[in-house]
Design a protein around this motif. Structure first.
Motif, PDB file in Angstrom:
ATOM      1  N   CYS A 158      -0.102   5.562   4.372  1.00 56.30           N
ATOM      2  CA  CYS A 158      -1.667   5.462   3.837  1.00 56.30           C
ATOM      3  C   CYS A 158      -2.245   5.562   5.479  1.00 56.30           C
ATOM      4  O   CYS A 158      -2.000   4.895   6.457  1.00 56.30           O
ATOM      5  CB  CYS A 158      -1.604   3.887   3.611  1.00 56.30           C
ATOM      6  SG  CYS A 158      -3.471   3.593   3.238  1.00 56.30           S
ATOM      7  N   LYS A 159      -3.196   6.601   5.367  1.00 55.52           N
ATOM      8  CA  LYS A 159      -4.001   7.144   6.495  1.00 55.52           C
ATOM      9  C   LYS A 159      -4.801   5.740   6.868  1.00 55.52           C
ATOM     10  O   LYS A 159      -5.192   5.739   8.165  1.00 55.52           O
ATOM     11  CB  LYS A 159      -4.929   8.129   6.361  1.00 55.52           C
ATOM     12  CG  LYS A 159      -5.820   8.094   5.063  1.00 55.52           C
ATOM     13  CD  LYS A 159      -6.729   9.366   5.050  1.00 55.52           C
ATOM     14  CE  LYS A 159      -7.717   9.152   4.112  1.00 55.52           C
ATOM     15  NZ  LYS A 159      -8.566  10.405   4.104  1.00 55.52           N
ATOM     16  N   ARG A 160      -5.255   5.015   5.978  1.00 54.77           N
ATOM     17  CA  ARG A 160      -6.252   3.966   6.600  1.00 54.77           C
ATOM     18  C   ARG A 160      -5.415   2.833   7.052  1.00 54.77           C
ATOM     19  O   ARG A 160      -6.029   1.881   7.694  1.00 54.77           O
ATOM     20  CB  ARG A 160      -6.809   3.290   5.250  1.00 54.77           C
ATOM     21  CG  ARG A 160      -7.794   4.321   4.654  1.00 54.77           C
ATOM     22  CD  ARG A 160      -8.618   3.475   3.291  1.00 54.77           C
ATOM     23  NE  ARG A 160      -9.653   4.548   2.815  1.00 54.77           N
ATOM     24  CZ  ARG A 160     -10.463   5.022   3.121  1.00 54.77           C
ATOM     25  NH1 ARG A 160     -11.134   4.339   4.216  1.00 54.77           N
ATOM     26  NH2 ARG A 160     -11.248   5.812   2.508  1.00 54.77           N
ATOM     27  N   TRP A 180       0.816  -1.024  -0.143  1.00 54.77           N
ATOM     28  CA  TRP A 180       0.050   0.061  -0.106  1.00 54.77           C
ATOM     29  C   TRP A 180       0.954   1.140   0.042  1.00 54.77           C
ATOM     30  O   TRP A 180       2.137   1.309   0.437  1.00 54.77           O
ATOM     31  CB  TRP A 180      -0.975  -0.269   1.189  1.00 54.77           C
ATOM     32  CG  TRP A 180      -1.759  -1.302   1.325  1.00 54.77           C
ATOM     33  CD1 TRP A 180      -1.453  -2.349   2.152  1.00 54.77           C
ATOM     34  CD2 TRP A 180      -2.906  -1.666   0.674  1.00 54.77           C
ATOM     35  NE1 TRP A 180      -2.179  -3.377   1.917  1.00 54.77           N
ATOM     36  CE2 TRP A 180      -3.144  -3.084   0.822  1.00 54.77           C
ATOM     37  CE3 TRP A 180      -3.604  -0.837  -0.392  1.00 54.77           C
ATOM     38  CZ2 TRP A 180      -4.465  -3.604   0.320  1.00 54.77           C
ATOM     39  CZ3 TRP A 180      -4.629  -1.860  -0.994  1.00 54.77           C
ATOM     40  CH2 TRP A 180      -5.021  -3.174  -0.704  1.00 54.77           C
ATOM     41  N   PRO A 181       0.313   2.253  -0.626  1.00 53.97           N
ATOM     42  CA  PRO A 181       1.250   3.464  -0.570  1.00 53.97           C
ATOM     43  C   PRO A 181       1.463   4.142   0.702  1.00 53.97           C
ATOM     44  O   PRO A 181       0.772   4.014   1.620  1.00 53.97           O
ATOM     45  CB  PRO A 181       0.154   4.559  -1.423  1.00 53.97           C
ATOM     46  CG  PRO A 181      -1.125   4.033  -1.411  1.00 53.97           C
ATOM     47  CD  PRO A 181      -0.861   2.602  -1.210  1.00 53.97           C
ATOM     48  N   GLN A 182       2.750   4.741   0.798  1.00 55.65           N
ATOM     49  CA  GLN A 182       3.090   4.982   2.389  1.00 55.65           C
ATOM     50  C   GLN A 182       3.178   6.854   2.058  1.00 55.65           C
ATOM     51  O   GLN A 182       3.941   7.183   1.242  1.00 55.65           O
ATOM     52  CB  GLN A 182       4.416   4.534   2.721  1.00 55.65           C
ATOM     53  CG  GLN A 182       4.176   2.916   2.795  1.00 55.65           C
ATOM     54  CD  GLN A 182       3.549   2.491   3.842  1.00 55.65           C
ATOM     55  OE1 GLN A 182       3.412   3.076   4.966  1.00 55.65           O
ATOM     56  NE2 GLN A 182       2.834   1.485   3.738  1.00 55.65           N
ATOM     57  N   LEU A 195      -7.564  -2.498   7.301  1.00 58.00           N
ATOM     58  CA  LEU A 195      -8.293  -2.016   6.170  1.00 58.00           C
ATOM     59  C   LEU A 195      -9.715  -2.638   6.253  1.00 58.00           C
ATOM     60  O   LEU A 195     -10.058  -3.738   6.763  1.00 58.00           O
ATOM     61  CB  LEU A 195      -7.648  -2.314   4.925  1.00 58.00           C
ATOM     62  CG  LEU A 195      -6.464  -1.742   4.461  1.00 58.00           C
ATOM     63  CD1 LEU A 195      -5.448  -2.324   3.551  1.00 58.00           C
ATOM     64  CD2 LEU A 195      -6.412  -0.315   4.099  1.00 58.00           C
TER      65      LEU A 195
END
Length: 403
Positions: free
Chosen positions: A31-33, A27-29, A45
C-alpha cells in the motif's frame, strides 16, 4: 457506512474510527499510502474524508440493495422462525426529510399548502418488520408530494413480493383497503387489516356490534376501480369481518375495533395478533430517533437511497446481536432495549474488527454479549402513564425564514 450510522453520524468520525482501530495488515499490500515518506519515521494514512466520500458515491446502489436483501433473508433464516403461532410482518409508513438541493427538490418535491411551499424535500417510505425478531425488510420509497406522489398503499403493493413466502401481513386502517387485501392474497399472504368504521359498515351491510364475526366477500367499489384500473373484472377477496369492543389501557372511552382477516384462527387470536402491531411504532422510533433517519444528510437521490438502505443494514445488525442474546437467555428479542444494544455494539464492533487474531476477537465478542445481556427491558409492575400525542414546543430564538 454502517459504522457511521451507528455512531455520531459524520464522515469524519467514521474515518477516524477506521484509522484508530484497523491494523496495518488490513490494508492491501503493498500500500503506497503506508510507505514512509522522506523525513517521516512512520507512515500514516490521511484522516481527510474526500476519498471516503468519493467511494460512497461510486458504490453502486444495486450492490447496497442486494446486500440488504441478502442479509435480511439470511437473518430471517437464522432468527425469524417464530416462537409464536404466527409468522407475521407488521407494515407501516412514515416520512423522512432531506436537505434542500435541486436534485432532491426535483425528485421529491416539498409539501405545499395555502401558505406556500415547505423548505424540506419529503420522502415517503413503507417498512415491514417481523413480529418475533423485529428484523426489517428493505423499505420501499417514493415522493410524498408533487405530481408523482405515491401512497403508502401503492408502495406496499410494490414491496410485497419481497416479503417471506406465506407470512401474515398486519397493518392499520390506512392499509385497510381492497387493493392491499387483493395484492396480498394474490401473492399467498394472509392479512389482518384494520378497517375504518365507514368501510366496515359498508362491508357488513348492517350496524356494527361487539362480538361480530361475519364471513364476507369483499369486492372493489367503483372508486377503487377508478384508482386501480388494472384490477380484473371479477376481483374479490373472501374473508371475515371481526368486530370487538376494546377498552384502552389508559382508561379512555371504549371503542369498536373492526378487522378484516383471511386467517382461519378464532376471533380472539386474530385480535391478539393485531394487538402486537404497536411494536412497529417503537421500531420506527428506533429507526428515526436512535439511528437518526428522520433527517437524512445526502443531497442526491442515489445517495439518499444508499443512506436509507445502509441505515436498515445497521438496524438489522443490532437486531441480529439482540437475537443471539435472546437465544442464550431464553427470552424474546423484543425484551431487550434497542438503544442499549446499539450502544454496546457501537462500542465493541471497532475493537472486534481490529482484533489481532480470532481468539482475541472471540473474547471481545463474548465481552460484548455479556453487556448486551444486561440490556433487558425492565419488568414494570405498574403500567406507565399514557400521554397525548403532542410535542413540547421549542423556544424560537430567531425569526423563521421565509425563503
Amino acid at each position: 457506512m454502517i459504522l457511521q450510522r451507528l455512531s455520531v453520524g459524520t464522515m469524519e468520525t467514521a474515518v477516524l474510527e477506521l484509522l484508530r482501530t484497523l491494523p496495518a495488515e488490513f490494508w492491501p499490500q503493498p500500500c503506497k499510502r503506508l510507505q514512509a515518506r522522506s523525513g517521516d519515521s512512520k507512515a500514516k494514512l490521511s484522516s481527510n474524508t474526500g476519498s471516503y466520500n468519493q467511494a460512497r458515491q461510486e458504490l453502486p446502489l444495486t450492490i447496497v440493495e442486494q446486500s440488504g436483501d441478502r442479509a435480511f433473508l439470511q437473518l430471517m433464516e437464522q432468527f425469524g422462525r417464530p416462537a409464536t403461532k404466527w409468522d407475521a410482518f407488521f407494515v407501516d409508513g412514515t416520512t423522512m426529510r432531506m436537505p434542500r438541493s435541486e436534485p432532491l427538490r426535483a425528485q421529491y418535491p416539498p409539501a405545499r399548502n395555502q401558505k406556500g411551499e415547505s423548505h424540506w424535500p419529503l420522502l415517503r417510505i413503507v417498512v415491514a418488520h417481523d413480529l418475533y425478531s423485529g428484523l426489517a425488510m428493505r423499505p420501499q420509497s417514493g415522493p410524498a408530494s408533487g405530481d408523482h406522489a405515491v401512497s403508502e398503499q401503492s408502495l406496499l403493493e410494490q414491496a410485497i413480493d419481497r416479503l417471506p413466502a406465506g407470512c401474515v401481513v398486519v397493518a392499520d386502517a390506512n392499509f385497510g383497503v381492497f387493493s392491499v387485501a387483493y395484492a396480498a392474497t394474490q401473492r399467498g399472504h394472509p392479512v389482518v387489516l384494520r378497517l375504518t368504521m365507514s368501510r366496515a359498515k359498508a362491508l357488513a351491510k348492517a350496524a356494527l356490534r361487539d362480538g361480530m364475526d361475519l364471513r364476507i366477500r369483499w369486492e372493489p367499489s367503483s372508486h377503487e376501480r377508478r384508482n386501480h384500473a388494472q384490477l380484473p373484472a371479477d376481483a374479490y377477496v373472501e374473508g371475515r369481518l371481526i368486530v370487538r369492543q376494546v377498552q384502552p389501557s389508559n382508561g379512555a372511552i371504549p371503542f369498536l375495533l373492526a378487522l378484516f382477516t383471511t386467517l382461519k384462527d378464532d376471533a380472539d387470536s386474530v385480535i391478539e395478533l393485531y394487538g402486537y402491531r404497536w411494536n412497529i411504532e417503537t421500531d420506527l422510533r428506533s429507526l428515526k430517533a436512535t439511528l437518526r433517519l428522520d433527517q437524512l444528510n445526502s443531497t442526491t437521490p442515489q445517495m439518499v437511497a444508499k443512506e436509507i438502505d445502509v441505515g436498515m443494514l445497521a438496524y438489522n445488525l443490532v437486531r441480529a446481536v439482540t437475537c443471539v442474546a435472546a437465544q442464550k437467555a431464553g427470552l424474546k428479542p423484543r425484551q431487550f432495549s434497542f438503544t442499549r444494544v446499539r450502544n454496546v455494539v457501537n462500542a465493541y464492533a471497532p475493537m472486534i474488527a481490529a482484533a489481532n487474531d480470532r481468539r482475541q476477537a472471540q473474547q471481545l465478542f463474548e465481552d460484548m454479549m455479556y453487556y448486551v445481556n444486561q440490556a433487558k427491558l425492565p419488568r414494570r409492575r405498574k403500567k406507565r402513564p399514557s400521554y397525548p400525542r403532542a410535542a413540547w414546543q421549542k423556544p424560537q430564538t430567531y425569526p423563521k425564514r421565509k425563503q
